[in-house]
Design a protein around this motif. Structure first.
Motif, PDB file in Angstrom:
ATOM      1  N   ALA A 112       0.843  -1.196   0.000  1.00 47.88           N
ATOM      2  CA  ALA A 112       0.000   0.000   0.000  1.00 47.88           C
ATOM      3  C   ALA A 112       0.879   1.248   0.000  1.00 47.88           C
ATOM      4  CB  ALA A 112      -0.902   0.000   1.230  1.00 47.88           C
ATOM      5  N   GLU A 113       0.326   2.289  -0.573  1.00 51.27           N
ATOM      6  CA  GLU A 113       1.037   3.567  -0.569  1.00 51.27           C
ATOM      7  C   GLU A 113       1.200   4.027   0.874  1.00 51.27           C
ATOM      8  OE1 GLU A 113       2.305   5.705  -2.904  1.00 51.27           O
ATOM      9  OE2 GLU A 113       2.093   4.062  -4.331  1.00 51.27           O
ATOM     10  N   PRO A 114       2.378   4.468   1.228  1.00 46.76           N
ATOM     11  CA  PRO A 114       2.542   4.924   2.614  1.00 46.76           C
ATOM     12  C   PRO A 114       1.738   6.215   2.821  1.00 46.76           C
ATOM     13  CG  PRO A 114       4.523   5.338   1.351  1.00 46.76           C
ATOM     14  CD  PRO A 114       3.601   4.551   0.469  1.00 46.76           C
ATOM     15  N   THR A 115       1.063   6.253   3.934  1.00 46.79           N
ATOM     16  CA  THR A 115       0.304   7.464   4.253  1.00 46.79           C
ATOM     17  C   THR A 115       1.189   8.382   5.085  1.00 46.79           C
ATOM     18  OG1 THR A 115      -0.602   6.375   6.198  1.00 46.79           O
ATOM     19  CG2 THR A 115      -1.918   6.268   4.200  1.00 46.79           C
ATOM     20  N   LEU A 116       1.103   9.646   4.757  1.00 41.81           N
ATOM     21  CA  LEU A 116       1.947  10.622   5.446  1.00 41.81           C
ATOM     22  C   LEU A 116       1.178  11.224   6.622  1.00 41.81           C
ATOM     23  CD1 LEU A 116       3.429  12.518   2.366  1.00 41.81           C
ATOM     24  CD2 LEU A 116       4.489  10.697   3.696  1.00 41.81           C
ATOM     25  N   THR A 117       1.904  11.467   7.672  1.00 41.98           N
ATOM     26  CA  THR A 117       1.302  12.159   8.815  1.00 41.98           C
ATOM     27  C   THR A 117       1.161  13.639   8.448  1.00 41.98           C
ATOM     28  OG1 THR A 117       3.439  12.658   9.810  1.00 41.98           O
ATOM     29  CG2 THR A 117       2.402  10.549  10.424  1.00 41.98           C
ATOM     30  N   PRO A 118       0.350  14.388   9.176  1.00 41.05           N
ATOM     31  CA  PRO A 118       0.212  15.823   8.867  1.00 41.05           C
ATOM     32  C   PRO A 118       1.545  16.565   8.897  1.00 41.05           C
ATOM     33  CG  PRO A 118      -1.530  15.129  10.348  1.00 41.05           C
ATOM     34  CD  PRO A 118      -0.608  13.969  10.189  1.00 41.05           C
ATOM     35  N   ASP A 119       2.431  16.196   9.811  1.00 39.19           N
ATOM     36  CA  ASP A 119       3.752  16.835   9.872  1.00 39.19           C
ATOM     37  C   ASP A 119       4.552  16.545   8.604  1.00 39.19           C
ATOM     38  OD1 ASP A 119       3.096  17.726  12.369  1.00 39.19           O
ATOM     39  OD2 ASP A 119       4.302  16.233  13.448  1.00 39.19           O
ATOM     40  N   LEU A 122       3.202  18.579   5.656  1.00 40.65           N
ATOM     41  CA  LEU A 122       3.641  19.971   5.748  1.00 40.65           C
ATOM     42  C   LEU A 122       5.105  20.113   5.321  1.00 40.65           C
ATOM     43  CD1 LEU A 122       2.868  22.846   6.532  1.00 40.65           C
ATOM     44  CD2 LEU A 122       3.534  22.296   8.870  1.00 40.65           C
ATOM     45  N   LEU A 123       5.940  19.190   5.797  1.00 37.84           N
ATOM     46  CA  LEU A 123       7.347  19.237   5.407  1.00 37.84           C
ATOM     47  C   LEU A 123       7.511  19.003   3.906  1.00 37.84           C
ATOM     48  CD1 LEU A 123       8.995  17.360   8.406  1.00 37.84           C
ATOM     49  CD2 LEU A 123       9.245  19.782   7.822  1.00 37.84           C
ATOM     50  N   THR A 124       6.686  18.140   3.326  1.00 37.33           N
ATOM     51  CA  THR A 124       6.739  17.901   1.881  1.00 37.33           C
ATOM     52  C   THR A 124       6.359  19.163   1.116  1.00 37.33           C
ATOM     53  OG1 THR A 124       6.151  15.580   2.252  1.00 37.33           O
ATOM     54  CG2 THR A 124       5.874  16.417   0.025  1.00 37.33           C
ATOM     55  N   GLU A 125       5.330  19.842   1.573  1.00 36.53           N
ATOM     56  CA  GLU A 125       4.924  21.088   0.918  1.00 36.53           C
ATOM     57  C   GLU A 125       6.036  22.141   1.014  1.00 36.53           C
ATOM     58  OE1 GLU A 125       1.166  22.521   2.398  1.00 36.53           O
ATOM     59  OE2 GLU A 125       0.218  20.571   2.060  1.00 36.53           O
ATOM     60  N   ILE A 126       6.651  22.249   2.178  1.00 35.49           N
ATOM     61  CA  ILE A 126       7.747  23.218   2.353  1.00 35.49           C
ATOM     62  C   ILE A 126       8.900  22.871   1.416  1.00 35.49           C
ATOM     63  CG2 ILE A 126       9.505  24.054   3.976  1.00 35.49           C
ATOM     64  CD1 ILE A 126       7.365  23.716   6.195  1.00 35.49           C
ATOM     65  N   ARG A 127       9.247  21.616   1.329  1.00 31.55           N
ATOM     66  CA  ARG A 127      10.327  21.173   0.444  1.00 31.55           C
ATOM     67  C   ARG A 127      10.010  21.534  -1.004  1.00 31.55           C
ATOM     68  NH1 ARG A 127      10.266  15.170  -0.528  1.00 31.55           N
ATOM     69  NH2 ARG A 127       8.667  15.948  -1.921  1.00 31.55           N
ATOM     70  N   ASP A 128       8.754  21.242  -1.427  1.00 35.72           N
ATOM     71  CA  ASP A 128       8.365  21.546  -2.802  1.00 35.72           C
ATOM     72  C   ASP A 128       8.408  23.046  -3.075  1.00 35.72           C
ATOM     73  OD1 ASP A 128       8.054  18.851  -3.183  1.00 35.72           O
ATOM     74  OD2 ASP A 128       5.859  18.873  -2.992  1.00 35.72           O
ATOM     75  N   LEU A 129       7.990  23.860  -2.110  1.00 38.33           N
ATOM     76  CA  LEU A 129       8.047  25.317  -2.264  1.00 38.33           C
ATOM     77  C   LEU A 129       9.487  25.819  -2.378  1.00 38.33           C
ATOM     78  CD1 LEU A 129       5.237  26.524   0.154  1.00 38.33           C
ATOM     79  CD2 LEU A 129       5.253  26.717  -2.335  1.00 38.33           C
ATOM     80  N   LEU A 130      10.364  25.234  -1.578  1.00 37.63           N
ATOM     81  CA  LEU A 130      11.768  25.637  -1.628  1.00 37.63           C
ATOM     82  C   LEU A 130      12.412  25.245  -2.938  1.00 37.63           C
ATOM     83  CD1 LEU A 130      12.935  24.850   2.014  1.00 37.63           C
ATOM     84  CD2 LEU A 130      12.643  27.111   0.955  1.00 37.63           C
TER      85      LEU A 130
END
Length: 133
Positions: A112-119, A122-130
């Motif tokens: 199964a696809e790993p599910t990400l925690t809310p933290d 958020l870190l993934t979004e920050i990484r993508d923005l950077l």
């Protein structure tokens, strides 16, 4: 619908033929296991124990009397041991067959696809923005 037509419909579906084939193969397999236990497995075990023929082991409760024609009364525990070994072999083979069939029937499990925690999200979004800067 009569009993004869119901029986004909039942037999035509193949259930009866499958059952007959299973019984015939089971009887033949039983003979093979009996021979395996009596002729292959038990003689070496008997030899290791001291030349004992398991099929002849028994507790004699009352000796035979030739004068009265009374037969010997005995508990044949050696024959029981042979039958017990036969059962264990059949049970092991049936277990292996069922386990193999279950493995063939079961579709491969995809991870199964790993599910990400809310933290983590958020870190993934920050990484993508950077990355976009």
């Amino acid at each position: 619908m009569g009993v004869v037509s119901e029986f004909r419909e039942f037999a035509a579906r193949g259930n009866m033929v499958d059952l007959a084939v299973g019984v015939i193969i089971g009887a033949a397999f039983g003979k093979i296991v009996t021979s395996l236990v009596d002729d292959v497995i038990m003689p070496p075990i008997g030899l290791l124990i001291g030349g004992v023929d398991f099929s002849q082991l028994k507790f004699v409760l009352e000796e035979a009397n030739a004068l009265t024609g009374q037969a010997e009364v005995a508990i044949a525990y050696g024959a029981f041991l042979n039958t017990l070994f036969q059962f264990l072999i059949v049970a092991a083979v049936v277990f292996a067959m069922v386990k193999g069939l279950n493995r063939l029937r079961r579709p491969p499990v995809e991870p199964a696809e790993p599910t990400l925690t809310p933290d983590q999200e958020l870190l993934t979004e920050i990484r993508d923005l950077l990355r976009t800067r």
